[in-house]
Design a protein around this motif. Sequence first.
Motif, PDB file in Angstrom:
ATOM      1  N   UNK A  29      46.112  35.777  38.297  1.00 43.12           N
ATOM      2  CA  UNK A  29      45.411  34.508  38.107  1.00 43.12           C
ATOM      3  C   UNK A  29      46.230  33.320  38.612  1.00 43.12           C
ATOM      4  N   UNK A  30      47.549  33.455  38.541  1.00 40.88           N
ATOM      5  CA  UNK A  30      48.406  32.368  39.030  1.00 40.88           C
ATOM      6  C   UNK A  30      48.296  32.192  40.539  1.00 40.88           C
ATOM      7  N   UNK A  31      47.847  33.238  41.219  1.00 38.62           N
ATOM      8  CA  UNK A  31      47.690  33.188  42.677  1.00 38.62           C
ATOM      9  C   UNK A  31      46.241  33.527  43.041  1.00 38.62           C
ATOM     10  N   UNK A  32      45.320  32.886  42.330  1.00 38.26           N
ATOM     11  CA  UNK A  32      43.908  33.249  42.472  1.00 38.26           C
ATOM     12  C   UNK A  32      43.326  32.948  43.846  1.00 38.26           C
ATOM     13  N   UNK A  33      43.943  32.079  44.590  1.00 29.91           N
ATOM     14  CA  UNK A  33      43.438  31.752  45.921  1.00 29.91           C
ATOM     15  C   UNK A  33      44.608  31.690  46.902  1.00 29.91           C
ATOM     16  N   UNK A  34      44.469  32.383  48.049  1.00 28.75           N
ATOM     17  CA  UNK A  34      43.334  33.197  48.472  1.00 28.75           C
ATOM     18  C   UNK A  34      43.299  34.535  47.742  1.00 28.75           C
ATOM     19  N   UNK A  35      42.223  35.290  47.950  1.00 24.20           N
ATOM     20  CA  UNK A  35      42.056  36.565  47.269  1.00 24.20           C
ATOM     21  C   UNK A  35      43.197  37.528  47.584  1.00 24.20           C
ATOM     22  N   UNK A  36      43.725  37.480  48.801  1.00 22.48           N
ATOM     23  CA  UNK A  36      44.819  38.374  49.180  1.00 22.48           C
ATOM     24  C   UNK A  36      46.037  38.150  48.308  1.00 22.48           C
ATOM     25  N   UNK A  37      46.304  36.899  47.931  1.00 20.67           N
ATOM     26  CA  UNK A  37      47.442  36.592  47.068  1.00 20.67           C
ATOM     27  C   UNK A  37      47.209  37.129  45.660  1.00 20.67           C
ATOM     28  N   UNK A  38      45.996  36.991  45.166  1.00 21.66           N
ATOM     29  CA  UNK A  38      45.662  37.507  43.838  1.00 21.66           C
ATOM     30  C   UNK A  38      45.819  39.021  43.799  1.00 21.66           C
ATOM     31  N   UNK A  39      45.331  39.681  44.834  1.00 20.92           N
ATOM     32  CA  UNK A  39      45.442  41.135  44.892  1.00 20.92           C
ATOM     33  C   UNK A  39      46.897  41.582  44.948  1.00 20.92           C
ATOM     34  N   UNK A  40      47.691  40.918  45.764  1.00 20.84           N
ATOM     35  CA  UNK A  40      49.092  41.278  45.897  1.00 20.84           C
ATOM     36  C   UNK A  40      49.844  41.029  44.593  1.00 20.84           C
ATOM     37  N   UNK A  41      49.624  39.872  43.984  1.00 19.67           N
ATOM     38  CA  UNK A  41      50.302  39.557  42.739  1.00 19.67           C
ATOM     39  C   UNK A  41      49.949  40.528  41.630  1.00 19.67           C
ATOM     40  N   UNK A  42      48.675  40.842  41.509  1.00 16.99           N
ATOM     41  CA  UNK A  42      48.217  41.771  40.475  1.00 16.99           C
ATOM     42  C   UNK A  42      48.802  43.163  40.697  1.00 16.99           C
ATOM     43  N   UNK A  43      48.664  43.683  41.911  1.00 19.58           N
ATOM     44  CA  UNK A  43      49.102  45.047  42.196  1.00 19.58           C
ATOM     45  C   UNK A  43      50.615  45.184  42.109  1.00 19.58           C
ATOM     46  N   UNK A  44      51.345  44.237  42.688  1.00 16.44           N
ATOM     47  CA  UNK A  44      52.804  44.326  42.683  1.00 16.44           C
ATOM     48  C   UNK A  44      53.359  44.218  41.265  1.00 16.44           C
ATOM     49  N   UNK A  45      52.781  43.333  40.469  1.00 11.49           N
ATOM     50  CA  UNK A  45      53.231  43.200  39.083  1.00 11.49           C
ATOM     51  C   UNK A  45      52.903  44.448  38.289  1.00 11.49           C
ATOM     52  N   UNK A  46      51.669  44.920  38.408  1.00  8.68           N
ATOM     53  CA  UNK A  46      51.261  46.106  37.660  1.00  8.68           C
ATOM     54  C   UNK A  46      52.102  47.322  37.995  1.00  8.68           C
ATOM     55  N   UNK A  47      52.347  47.540  39.283  1.00 10.86           N
ATOM     56  CA  UNK A  47      53.121  48.714  39.698  1.00 10.86           C
ATOM     57  C   UNK A  47      54.584  48.600  39.282  1.00 10.86           C
ATOM     58  N   UNK A  48      55.171  47.413  39.418  1.00  5.14           N
ATOM     59  CA  UNK A  48      56.579  47.263  39.048  1.00  5.14           C
ATOM     60  C   UNK A  48      56.774  47.451  37.549  1.00  5.14           C
ATOM     61  N   UNK A  49      55.862  46.895  36.745  1.00  9.30           N
ATOM     62  CA  UNK A  49      55.962  47.093  35.300  1.00  9.30           C
ATOM     63  C   UNK A  49      55.756  48.564  34.952  1.00  9.30           C
ATOM     64  N   UNK A  50      54.786  49.215  35.594  1.00 13.22           N
ATOM     65  CA  UNK A  50      54.501  50.623  35.312  1.00 13.22           C
ATOM     66  C   UNK A  50      55.726  51.495  35.569  1.00 13.22           C
ATOM     67  N   UNK A  51      56.343  51.322  36.721  1.00 16.86           N
ATOM     68  CA  UNK A  51      57.505  52.147  37.074  1.00 16.86           C
ATOM     69  C   UNK A  51      58.688  51.853  36.165  1.00 16.86           C
ATOM     70  N   UNK A  52      59.013  50.579  35.999  1.00 14.43           N
ATOM     71  CA  UNK A  52      60.202  50.215  35.224  1.00 14.43           C
ATOM     72  C   UNK A  52      60.010  50.457  33.726  1.00 14.43           C
TER      73      UNK A  52
END
Length: 229
Positions: free
Chosen positions: A118-141
Amino acid sequence: MSALAPDQRRAVLRQALGVGVATGAYGVSFGAVSVAAGLTVAQTCALSLLMFTGASQFALVGVLAAGGSPLAGAATAVLIGSRNTFYGVRMGALLGWRGARRAAAAHVLIDESTAVGLAHASPQAAARLGFAATGLSVLVLWNAATLAGALAGSALGDPRRLGLDAAVGAAFLALVWPQVRGRRALGVAVGAAALALVLVPATPAGVPVLAAVGVAVLAGLLRARGGAT
């Protein structure tokens, strides 16, 4: 959808990974207190991998540590995790993923990935990257830290000798307390805690926690129906 500029991409990734490291490291605490609550290392790791929502995980092991039934623990975890449903409504429209991507995103739909998306809601590519990168990094760590904490806790032997059984409630409080902001939230927290204390001597273990969570969920639903105040 336009591609992100390199500097914007780096900024999003820095924030996502920073959040991932800070949150994931806390999995050590969950691993230790879960073993202290009586779960095995394998059970502890399975919770982090499959449930993957910290507050619900701490709530579940907290109920079990207090002698509550697995059913009461699971019900408490589900109620606390219900907030993710509201995240899903917002993030589903923002990310616009379908099929397998949408299903994978649902597993990493947590407070942190939602916040960065949500912090990077625009453009959509930024929202997708922020969501996915955060989710994956938290999941692994989170899962790596859970394993480390569980192994360390298991190596200590009987956790009650060191008072680690009391750490379950303390760790859960430390996790949720930063979310209590404003007089309304504080009032709900105090009311829920008071109800739990009243029920402790009169009900089986786990029921007071379940009732307290119910108060918080009811307050949230009433606020959503009446609008923010």
